[in-house]
Design an enzyme around this catalytic site. Structure first.
Site, short mmCIF file in Angstrom:
data_model
loop_
_atom_site.label_atom_id
_atom_site.label_comp_id
_atom_site.label_asym_id
_atom_site.label_seq_id
_atom_site.Cartn_x
_atom_site.Cartn_y
_atom_site.Cartn_z
N GLY A 63 0.77 -1.57 0.15
CA GLY A 63 -0.32 0.26 0.39
C GLY A 63 0.97 1.15 0.33
N GLN B 239 2.68 10.08 1.53
CA GLN B 239 4.06 9.35 0.91
C GLN B 239 4.87 9.36 0.26
OE1 GLN B 239 2.58 5.32 2.03
NE2 GLN B 239 4.32 5.43 3.53
N CYS C 104 5.88 0.21 7.68
CA CYS C 104 5.32 1.21 6.98
C CYS C 104 6.69 1.54 5.91
CB CYS C 104 5.01 2.09 7.67
SG CYS C 104 4.77 3.93 6.63
N LEU C 105 6.67 1.84 4.46
CA LEU C 105 7.70 2.49 3.79
C LEU C 105 8.31 3.92 4.21
CD1 LEU C 105 6.32 1.54 0.65
CD2 LEU C 105 7.49 0.12 1.60
N HIS D 161 -4.50 0.99 7.50
CA HIS D 161 -3.06 1.87 8.03
C HIS D 161 -3.40 2.48 6.41
CE1 HIS D 161 1.37 1.27 8.52
NE2 HIS D 161 1.34 1.98 7.31
N GLU D 162 -3.18 2.93 4.92
CA GLU D 162 -3.21 3.58 4.49
C GLU D 162 -4.29 5.25 4.43
OE1 GLU D 162 -0.02 3.62 2.64
OE2 GLU D 162 0.01 1.52 3.34
N HIS E 295 -2.57 6.89 6.95
CA HIS E 295 -2.03 8.11 6.18
C HIS E 295 -2.60 9.78 6.12
CE1 HIS E 295 2.59 6.40 5.87
NE2 HIS E 295 1.45 5.53 5.90
#
Length: 195
Positions: free
Chosen positions: A45, A50, A103-104, A145-146, A149
């Site tokens: 995701g 991000q 997380c990226l 999660h996304e 963000h």
């Protein structure tokens, strides 16, 4: 085009993102670039903040979970790929369950996070068709999660105060670029190299 992923510590990750309209400039190209960036970083995701865009857009492709053939929950999401524009979670239900998230934007840290099992969400898909769907299990987890963000929330915000204190130095190092990462990133506190 592979875009740099914004690292922990950048203020854009803590800002609530803005809704967009159908004529948002370069939207199709941005979505394509987000998928390319996510695949390059081996994520499932990616949210627009991000990659430095404070807009309510995130993408999901949970197919890597499908590699685990012994997990029936993972098999449910092996074909789950979607674009979420101007999403709004309208209901969360079911038992909370713990799952280790990463997380990226926060490489090299994975922690247990509690989330509800089932969500109902309204959004526009890539073709600007209005959708209202219910998701559960891994799909609900990834979406939440996304979705966090685009609301300016990171998975580390769900951790207890003690765990946050224990991670403080690692998080500080990430914001300075003191982390081994195999994809392009933009670090807010990295020192500029002098030529």
């Amino acid at each position: 085009m592979i875009l740099p992923i914004v690292a922990y510590g950048d203020s854009i990750l803590k800002r609530e993102a803005e809704d967009i309209t159908k004529d948002y400039p370069g939207l199709d190209e941005l979505i394509d670039n987000m998928f390319e960036t996510m695949y390059n970083a081996q994520g499932v995701g990616l949210a627009a903040p991000q990659i430095g865009e404070s807009i309510r857009l995130f993408i999901v492709d949970a197919s890597p979970f499908g590699d685990d053939e012994k997990d029936p929950e993972a098999q449910k999401v092996k074909d789950f790929k979607e674009v979420f524009i101007n999403a709004e979670i309208v209901d969360r239900s079911g038992d909370e369950w713990i799952f280790q998230e990463g997380c990226l934007s926060i490489p090299a840290i994975r922690e247990d996070v509690n989330r509800e099992d089932t969500i109902r969400i309204q959004y526009y898909d890539r073709d600007w068709n209005f959708q209202e769907k219910e998701f559960d299990g891994y799909a609900a987890r990834i979406i939440q999660h996304e979705y966090d963000h685009i609301d300016g929330i990171l998975f580390t915000d769900h951790l207890n105060p003690l765990k946050k204190r224990l991670l403080k130095r690692k998080l500080s190092d990430i914001s300075k670029g003191v982390v081994d990462v195999k994809y392009k990133m933009k670090f807010p506190l990295a020192k500029k190299k002098k030529i």
